[in-house]
Design an enzyme around this catalytic site. Structure first.
Site, short mmCIF file in Angstrom:
data_model
loop_
_atom_site.label_atom_id
_atom_site.label_comp_id
_atom_site.label_asym_id
_atom_site.label_seq_id
_atom_site.Cartn_x
_atom_site.Cartn_y
_atom_site.Cartn_z
N CYS A 80 0.87 -1.18 0.00
CA CYS A 80 0.00 0.00 0.00
C CYS A 80 0.90 1.22 0.00
CB CYS A 80 -0.89 0.01 1.23
SG CYS A 80 -2.25 1.20 1.09
N CYS B 185 -0.03 4.20 1.75
CA CYS B 185 -0.38 5.19 2.79
C CYS B 185 0.74 5.44 3.79
CB CYS B 185 -1.68 4.83 3.48
SG CYS B 185 -1.66 3.25 4.34
N CYS C 59 -3.70 6.28 0.12
CA CYS C 59 -3.17 5.00 -0.36
C CYS C 59 -2.66 5.04 -1.79
CB CYS C 59 -4.21 3.91 -0.17
SG CYS C 59 -4.65 3.70 1.58
N LYS D 220 -12.42 -4.68 2.08
CA LYS D 220 -11.81 -3.86 3.13
C LYS D 220 -12.69 -2.62 3.32
CE LYS D 220 -7.73 -1.26 4.45
NZ LYS D 220 -6.31 -1.02 4.24
N ARG E 60 -3.17 3.47 12.61
CA ARG E 60 -2.67 4.66 11.92
C ARG E 60 -1.66 5.42 12.78
NH1 ARG E 60 -8.27 6.26 8.71
NH2 ARG E 60 -8.31 4.30 7.54
N ARG F 31 -10.87 7.82 3.77
CA ARG F 31 -10.63 6.81 2.73
C ARG F 31 -11.94 6.29 2.11
NH1 ARG F 31 -5.37 6.64 3.94
NH2 ARG F 31 -4.51 5.60 5.77
N GLU G 282 -16.67 -7.39 -4.85
CA GLU G 282 -15.22 -7.16 -4.67
C GLU G 282 -14.45 -8.48 -4.68
OE1 GLU G 282 -13.25 -4.75 -4.72
OE2 GLU G 282 -14.27 -2.89 -4.18
N LYS H 188 -11.96 -7.47 6.04
CA LYS H 188 -11.31 -6.65 7.06
C LYS H 188 -12.17 -5.44 7.38
CE LYS H 188 -7.34 -3.71 7.65
NZ LYS H 188 -6.26 -3.03 7.00
N SER I 25 -6.49 -3.47 14.48
CA SER I 25 -5.92 -2.81 15.66
C SER I 25 -6.97 -2.39 16.68
CB SER I 25 -5.09 -1.60 15.22
OG SER I 25 -5.87 -0.71 14.44
N TYR J 222 -3.00 -9.21 16.10
CA TYR J 222 -1.98 -8.75 17.04
C TYR J 222 -1.96 -9.61 18.30
CZ TYR J 222 -2.36 -4.84 13.85
OH TYR J 222 -2.41 -4.09 12.70
C1 PBG Z 1 -2.93 0.14 4.90
C2 PBG Z 1 -3.50 -0.68 5.98
C3 PBG Z 1 -4.31 -0.29 7.05
C4 PBG Z 1 -4.47 -1.43 7.85
C5 PBG Z 1 -3.79 -2.45 7.22
N1 PBG Z 1 -3.21 -1.99 6.05
C6 PBG Z 1 -4.84 1.01 7.45
C7 PBG Z 1 -5.81 1.74 6.64
O1 PBG Z 1 -6.37 1.25 5.66
O2 PBG Z 1 -6.03 2.90 7.00
C8 PBG Z 1 -5.22 -1.48 9.15
C9 PBG Z 1 -4.80 -2.54 10.09
C10 PBG Z 1 -5.27 -2.41 11.48
O3 PBG Z 1 -6.05 -1.52 11.86
O4 PBG Z 1 -4.81 -3.23 12.28
N2 PBG Z 1 -3.78 0.61 3.94
#
Ligand code: PBG
Length: 322
Positions: A120, A122, A130, A195, A205, A217, A233, A248, A274, A313
């Site tokens: 990615c 970002c 991104c 996603k 982030r 986003r 998708e 996700k 996260s 995690y």
């Molecule tokens: C990158 C990305 C993100 C996450 C994984 N890859 C953040 C986003 O899309 O803003 C999030 C992972 C998480 O919250 O643990 N694009």
């Protein structure tokens, strides 16, 4: 046949029968541990919103990988925090990019550890979006170019799987073509297919220093209210050559995981993100919940919903209990 002939409690009455008829068993093989690699030397920055997780420089990341591998972790997902960012994320396409350096060092020290590389822009763009910005929004087709370059460069550095998380249309096909042209026909792609534009990414982030500097986003990630669109998708990503499709976040989207499982015959990953992790850690710190039991229950529910692979995690906390 019904009560009193049928009594479902009979098989619940002993541990042996409970274990015997358990439908879902979480194993070490299912789990991927995300890690954050940062430029510098001897750096171990705690991520305050994600207890037990750190931004690590390559030298300390290698030590962490040894520790995790010895504990039973088989697979990691790498995110990079570069020293300099640029408009287009080109810094992530270079041979000495931060994740590329990390992958080479890990493969030298712990060759058996399976490395998945998040793809990615970002974390690598000055604006935190991104992809490449044109007229105030991420331009889809020019972003495909950087994503493809980044993927080939990561493949060259020795990673074992590519995981695009950008949500551009057509990126699986573009990355697949670029990998194939560069003799990486056997490099698997795990696509972040469904996603969502989720508030559950908040702690990440901070960890990845990837918050968008303007807007959000929503023009590329999915609306949390949609389910049929997730099927479209996933269908497109399969058509474009994805080997594993991902949903996700995980917990507010268990229904999506189940729908994907029922509709397609392809391995599914789910990202226990996260915010989902941090909520459990925070409640546990307050003494309000039993962290270990809740964590195992959460991970088992993700697998029960239909996921084959779980990115979490919590991996480092539970792997030696499985
Ligand atoms: C990158 C990305 C993100 C996450 C994984 N890859 C953040 C986003 O899309 O803003 C999030 C992972 C998480 O919250 O643990 N694009």
């Amino acid at each position: 046949m019904s009560f009193p002939t049928t009594r479902l409690r009979r098989l619940r009455s002993t541990e042996v029968t409970r274990n015997m008829i358990r439908e879902t068993k979480l194993t070490r093989d299912d789990l991927i541990m995300p890690l954050f690699v940062r430029y510098g030397q001897n750096v171990k920055n705690p991520i305050s919103s994600m207890p037990g997780n750190y931004q690590l420089s390559v030298d300390l990341l290698v030590e962490e990988c040894k520790r995790l591998y010895n504990k039973g972790v088989q697979s990691i997902l790498l995110f990079g925090i570069p020293e300099h960012k640029d408009e287009h994320g080109l810094v992530a396409c270079q041979e000495n990019g931060i994740v590329q350096q990390a992958a080479r060092a890990i493969k030298k020290a712990v060759p058996q550890l399976f490395i998945v590389a998040d793809v990615c822009n970002c974390e690598y763009t000055t604006h935190g979006h991104c992809g490449t910005i044109i007229d105030g929004d991420v331009d889809n087709d020019s972003t495909l170019i950087t994503l493809s370059k980044q993927s080939v460069s990561l493949a060259e550095s020795g990673v074992d799987m590519i995981a695009p998380s950008d949500m551009m249309d057509g990126r699986v096909a573009a990355i697949r073509a670029a990998l194939d042209e560069n003799s990486f026909k056997n490099m698997p792609i795990m696509a972040y297919s469904a996603k969502y534009a989720s508030a559950f990414y908040g702690p990440f982030r901070d960890a990845a220093e990837s918050a968008p500097q303007f807007g959000n986003r929503a023009t590329y990630q999915m609306d949390p209210a949609n389910s049929n669109e997730a099927i479209r998708e996933v269908e497109l990503d399969i058509f474009e050559g994805a080997d594993i499709v991902m949903v996700k976040p995980a917990l507010s989207y268990l229904d999506i995981i189940r729908r994907v499982k029922d509709e397609f015959n392809i391995p599914i990953a789910a990202y226990n993100v996260s915010g989902e992790f941090s909520m459990i850690k925070a409640a546990a710190e307050k003494g309000w919940i039993d962290e270990e039991r809740i964590t195992l229950e959460v991970l088992t529910s993700i697998k029960r919903a239909g996921s084959d692979v779980i990115i979490s995690y919590h991996t480092q906390d539970v792997v030696d209990k499985l």
